[in-house]
Scaffold this motif. Structure first.
Motif, PDB file in Angstrom:
ATOM      1  N   LEU A 282      19.252  29.227 -29.830  1.00  0.00           N
ATOM      2  CA  LEU A 282      20.243  30.127 -29.237  1.00  0.00           C
ATOM      3  C   LEU A 282      20.555  31.292 -30.167  1.00  0.00           C
ATOM      4  O   LEU A 282      20.713  32.435 -29.721  1.00  0.00           O
ATOM      5  CB  LEU A 282      21.515  29.350 -28.907  1.00  0.00           C
ATOM      6  N   LEU A 283      20.661  31.010 -31.468  1.00  0.00           N
ATOM      7  CA  LEU A 283      20.902  32.091 -32.428  1.00  0.00           C
ATOM      8  C   LEU A 283      19.721  33.057 -32.468  1.00  0.00           C
ATOM      9  O   LEU A 283      19.908  34.274 -32.549  1.00  0.00           O
ATOM     10  CB  LEU A 283      21.148  31.508 -33.827  1.00  0.00           C
ATOM     11  N   ALA A 284      18.509  32.532 -32.407  1.00  0.00           N
ATOM     12  CA  ALA A 284      17.323  33.384 -32.417  1.00  0.00           C
ATOM     13  C   ALA A 284      17.279  34.267 -31.178  1.00  0.00           C
ATOM     14  O   ALA A 284      16.915  35.447 -31.246  1.00  0.00           O
ATOM     15  CB  ALA A 284      16.063  32.529 -32.500  1.00  0.00           C
ATOM     16  N   ASP A 285      17.669  33.707 -30.030  1.00  0.00           N
ATOM     17  CA  ASP A 285      17.720  34.497 -28.801  1.00  0.00           C
ATOM     18  C   ASP A 285      18.749  35.614 -28.907  1.00  0.00           C
ATOM     19  O   ASP A 285      18.553  36.711 -28.384  1.00  0.00           O
ATOM     20  CB  ASP A 285      18.059  33.600 -27.609  1.00  0.00           C
ATOM     21  N   HIS A 286      19.858  35.313 -29.591  1.00  0.00           N
ATOM     22  CA  HIS A 286      20.964  36.276 -29.695  1.00  0.00           C
ATOM     23  C   HIS A 286      20.717  37.337 -30.758  1.00  0.00           C
ATOM     24  O   HIS A 286      20.993  38.525 -30.552  1.00  0.00           O
ATOM     25  CB  HIS A 286      22.252  35.507 -30.002  1.00  0.00           C
ATOM     26  N   MET A 287      20.169  36.938 -31.907  1.00  0.00           N
ATOM     27  CA  MET A 287      20.066  37.831 -33.056  1.00  0.00           C
ATOM     28  C   MET A 287      18.645  38.202 -33.446  1.00  0.00           C
ATOM     29  O   MET A 287      18.444  39.074 -34.284  1.00  0.00           O
ATOM     30  CB  MET A 287      20.718  37.179 -34.291  1.00  0.00           C
ATOM     31  N   GLY A 288      17.666  37.523 -32.870  1.00  0.00           N
ATOM     32  CA  GLY A 288      16.305  37.619 -33.378  1.00  0.00           C
ATOM     33  C   GLY A 288      16.076  36.458 -34.328  1.00  0.00           C
ATOM     34  O   GLY A 288      17.013  35.954 -34.957  1.00  0.00           O
ATOM     35  N   GLU A 289      14.828  36.017 -34.452  1.00  0.00           N
ATOM     36  CA  GLU A 289      14.558  34.801 -35.211  1.00  0.00           C
ATOM     37  C   GLU A 289      14.983  34.899 -36.676  1.00  0.00           C
ATOM     38  O   GLU A 289      15.661  34.005 -37.196  1.00  0.00           O
ATOM     39  CB  GLU A 289      13.071  34.443 -35.138  1.00  0.00           C
ATOM     40  N   ALA A 290      14.619  35.962 -37.356  1.00  0.00           N
ATOM     41  CA  ALA A 290      14.905  36.056 -38.795  1.00  0.00           C
ATOM     42  C   ALA A 290      16.406  36.000 -39.068  1.00  0.00           C
ATOM     43  O   ALA A 290      16.871  35.204 -39.898  1.00  0.00           O
ATOM     44  CB  ALA A 290      14.302  37.333 -39.362  1.00  0.00           C
TER      45      ALA A 290
END
Length: 382
Positions: A282-290
């Motif tokens: 969910l964080l990767a979807d929101h912010m990008g993976e890195a």
């Protein structure tokens, strides 16, 4: 002044036109309650899930970071946004902007922050001491929100310290100013997050404020804590903050407890790994993976708390930079390890009590409505 009110029916909590079957509110936590974490928590149970605190001035000035923080899932409803402010007119403009542009469905106001950089300028938990100014800010928000039917709720602490308590006045003023509900963190600003919350103050506020719901906040680390707070104080609902760090399934437990159902057993390590991986996704979807994986690092200690994970492996979890790296580390854990008793109890920052830093002469006149100078200049979105 007409108010958009919240009501309690059975175990349900209604705030304006919005009702939750579970009388639970997720407290805004800076750097934590972004759209990814809120979605993760919502997947476990009903409640009101409030986004990270937004500074009213930064919102009005459309600060890029702030506008990015005002992000909600397409299916997130109601969209609850917390505002921090010290100037009635800026607060009015911010809430009018929220209403006109449909940015949120519910506005919560923060008068509980004990951080020194906030209180030294007269903001956060220092502000309710200035009764007239506090009332003007709440009324400005309610008046701006009312045409759009947006309920406004208010959160505050017991007071500045034991010698300067403000919560009973704050509750009365908020109610008279049209707030839909009030929430009390049972600590003073001087306590910060140390010691234990004084739930008896929540009970006194409930006796004092009778026309709108009173929510209790402080030391809710389990479903049992929530039921006990409600039984001891008569509060209409609970506000959960640090208790859900690294354990979003707490909202599942709360939903079961308030429904009179058995509270599920804590998850084994395999399930915790699946939750942790979902959070990362969910964080990767929101912010990008890195950026998302870096953001996840601060949650690792809480997720793995009490489990037999060696210090070297914990250190590696704190340095992950890709989802693949996370998957590799998770694959090395034993999924059959049961949920440990060491994972129960208080979590998150606690720190120690200390003297509250205030503007010079702040305590001289509680009826002084002068807007604190410079309290909103640091408009970094938090």
């Amino acid at each position: 002044m007409a108010a958009v009110t919240a009501t309690l029916t059975s175990s349900a909590l209604r705030i304006g036109p919005y009702e939750s079957a579970t009388p639970v509110v997720l407290a805004p936590m800076a750097g934590i309650t972004n759209v990814a974490f809120r979605r993760l928590c919502r997947e476990y149970g009903a409640g009101f899930y409030v986004c990270e605190m937004i500074t009213s001035r930064a919102l009005v000035e459309r600060h890029p970071k702030t506008m990015e923080m005002v992000t909600f899932d397409a299916d997130e409803h109601p969209r609850s946004l917390q505002l921090y402010g010290v100037d009635p007119e800026t607060m009015r403009q911010a809430v009018r902007m929220i209403a006109d542009e449909g940015l949120a469905d519910h506005v919560d106001m923060n008068f509980g922050c004990p951080v020194p950089k906030v209180t030294r300028k007269g903001g956060g938990s220092a502000l309710p001491y200035k009764r007239r100014l506090f009332g003007e800010i709440v009324r400005a928000a309610v008046e701006a929100a009312e045409p759009a039917g947006i309920p406004v709720t208010v959160k505050f602490r017991i007071g500045i310290d034991d010698d300067h308590t403000t919560y009973l006045d704050a509750g009365r003023i908020a109610e008279d100013s049209g707030a839909a509900a009030v929430a009390l963190h049972g600590r003073t600003a001087a306590q910060r997050y140390s010691g234990t919350a004084d739930w008896s103050a929540i009970a006194r506020l409930k006796e004092h404020v009778t026309g709108i719901p009173v929510l209790g906040n402080g030391d809710i680390f389990s479903a049992e804590d929530a039921l006990r707070m409600r039984a001891e104080t008569g509060c209409d609902g609970v506000v959960v903050g640090r208790g859900c760090l690294g354990r979003p399934w707490l909202f599942r437990d709360l939903q079961a407890a308030f429904a009179g159902e058995p509270v599920p057993a804590g998850p084994d390590l395999g399930e915790v790994c699946r939750v942790l991986r979902r959070h990362a996704e969910l964080l990767a979807d929101h912010m990008g993976e890195a950026k998302g994986v870096r953001d996840l690092r601060k949650h690792m200690t809480q997720y793995l708390r009490g489990f037999p994970v060696g210090s070297d492996l914990r250190h590696r979890f704190g340095l992950i930079s890709t989802l693949a790296e996370l998957d590799e580390l998770l694959a090395g854990l034993d999924p059959t390890v049961p949920f440990p008793t060491d994972a129960e109890g208080p979590r998150g920052r606690q720190g120690s009590a200390g003297k509250v830093v205030l503007p010079e002469g702040w305590l001289d006149d509680p009826d002084d409505a002068t807007v604190p100078c410079g309290a909103e200049l640091d408009h970094n979105g938090g």
